[in-house]
Design an enzyme around this catalytic site. Sequence first.
Site, mmCIF file in Angstrom:
data_model
loop_
_atom_site.group_PDB
_atom_site.id
_atom_site.type_symbol
_atom_site.label_atom_id
_atom_site.label_comp_id
_atom_site.label_asym_id
_atom_site.label_seq_id
_atom_site.Cartn_x
_atom_site.Cartn_y
_atom_site.Cartn_z
ATOM 1 C CD GLU A 11 -1.466 1.708 3.252
ATOM 2 O OE1 GLU A 11 -1.971 2.826 3.287
ATOM 3 O OE2 GLU A 11 -1.275 1.095 2.183
ATOM 4 C CG MET A 172 -2.464 8.341 -4.036
ATOM 5 S SD MET A 172 -0.678 8.600 -3.965
ATOM 6 C CE MET A 172 -0.223 8.371 -5.664
ATOM 7 C CD GLU A 173 -3.037 3.408 -3.069
ATOM 8 O OE1 GLU A 173 -3.753 3.797 -2.107
ATOM 9 O OE2 GLU A 173 -1.891 3.831 -3.275
ATOM 10 C CG ASP A 196 -1.925 13.447 4.614
ATOM 11 O OD1 ASP A 196 -2.571 14.132 3.820
ATOM 12 O OD2 ASP A 196 -1.705 12.233 4.417
HETATM 13 N N1 SAH Z 1 6.892 6.652 -2.301
HETATM 14 C C1 SAH Z 1 5.916 6.656 -1.205
HETATM 15 C C2 SAH Z 1 4.593 7.114 -1.738
HETATM 16 C C3 SAH Z 1 3.493 7.225 -0.695
HETATM 17 S S1 SAH Z 1 2.100 7.995 -1.404
HETATM 18 C C4 SAH Z 1 5.849 5.237 -0.643
HETATM 19 O O1 SAH Z 1 5.871 4.276 -1.424
HETATM 20 O O2 SAH Z 1 5.779 5.083 0.593
HETATM 21 C C5 SAH Z 1 0.954 8.035 -0.083
HETATM 22 C C6 SAH Z 1 0.144 6.788 0.183
HETATM 23 O O3 SAH Z 1 -0.753 7.077 1.249
HETATM 24 C C7 SAH Z 1 -0.741 6.336 -0.973
HETATM 25 O O4 SAH Z 1 -0.820 4.933 -0.989
HETATM 26 C C8 SAH Z 1 -2.108 6.995 -0.694
HETATM 27 O O5 SAH Z 1 -3.186 6.102 -0.899
HETATM 28 C C9 SAH Z 1 -2.058 7.416 0.779
HETATM 29 N N2 SAH Z 1 -2.222 8.866 1.061
HETATM 30 C C10 SAH Z 1 -2.070 9.400 2.304
HETATM 31 N N3 SAH Z 1 -2.236 10.742 2.279
HETATM 32 C C11 SAH Z 1 -2.521 11.078 0.993
HETATM 33 C C12 SAH Z 1 -2.772 12.327 0.330
HETATM 34 N N4 SAH Z 1 -2.747 13.486 1.001
HETATM 35 N N5 SAH Z 1 -3.008 12.311 -0.997
HETATM 36 C C13 SAH Z 1 -3.018 11.139 -1.683
HETATM 37 N N6 SAH Z 1 -2.757 9.938 -1.113
HETATM 38 C C14 SAH Z 1 -2.514 9.883 0.212
#
Ligand code: SAH
Length: 228
Positions: A11, A172-173, A196
Amino acid sequence: MIGIIGAMKVELEALKARLQDVTVTRISGVDFYSGKLHGTDVVAAVSGVGKVFSAVCAQTMVLKFGVKAIINTGVAGGLSPNLKLGEVAIASQVCQHDMDTSGVGDPKGLISGINKVFIDADPLWVAKAEKAAQKLGIHTETGVIASGDQFVCDTDRKAWIRDFFRAEAVEMEGAAIGQVCFVNEIPFVVIRSISDDASGHAPVSYESFFKEAAQRAVALTEEMLKEA
Ligand code: SAH
């Protein structure tokens, strides 16, 4: 100085490459890259995924770098039918869909202490983001972005977050960064390109699309700073 936070390396990669006069400072396991981006003083950092890491990162930017605003750039699951893959949700407000003290009579999502479900992003930064998107020809929806410590990939959970919080996107942030900014009285904005649709198909879509989506969000962030 403006703070820029991405949860994951992908990102921020493109943006970091364009920083000039860079100094790297490692604090709490996070590398903070301070330097100039298109003439603006910035500090950029990859916080890690989830509310705790992103809050730690935002608070460090406040205390150690004295940032006067924070931009959170990245990817998200789309909840609005008006957001297709790659398009961008801009937060006018953030909330935490997994904050729940309803068992003691509070509304779901309430952050006790500050007694708010929704925290406002800064209208001036929102306007800057909208203007930059227009310039780049990117479709955006401005509204609520909901955060929680959960990758949402379930139709029922998705529908609940959309209906209960009227949210455009889920990630998530952003709301953790928003809460840190609120208590420190610092403006913030969250910019998320859709990777997604947060349904059962989300894991496959996310895997094949998150890099492209992340780049879209970071391009928009850079364009905003050109205007700063
Ligand atoms: N272990 C993986 C976790 C990725 S979680 C890694 O470190 O790459 C997904 C990330 O994308 C999070 O930072 C969140 O903010 C974002 N994200 C994208 N699609 C999401 C969804 N459907 N639900 C929650 N967060 C999502």
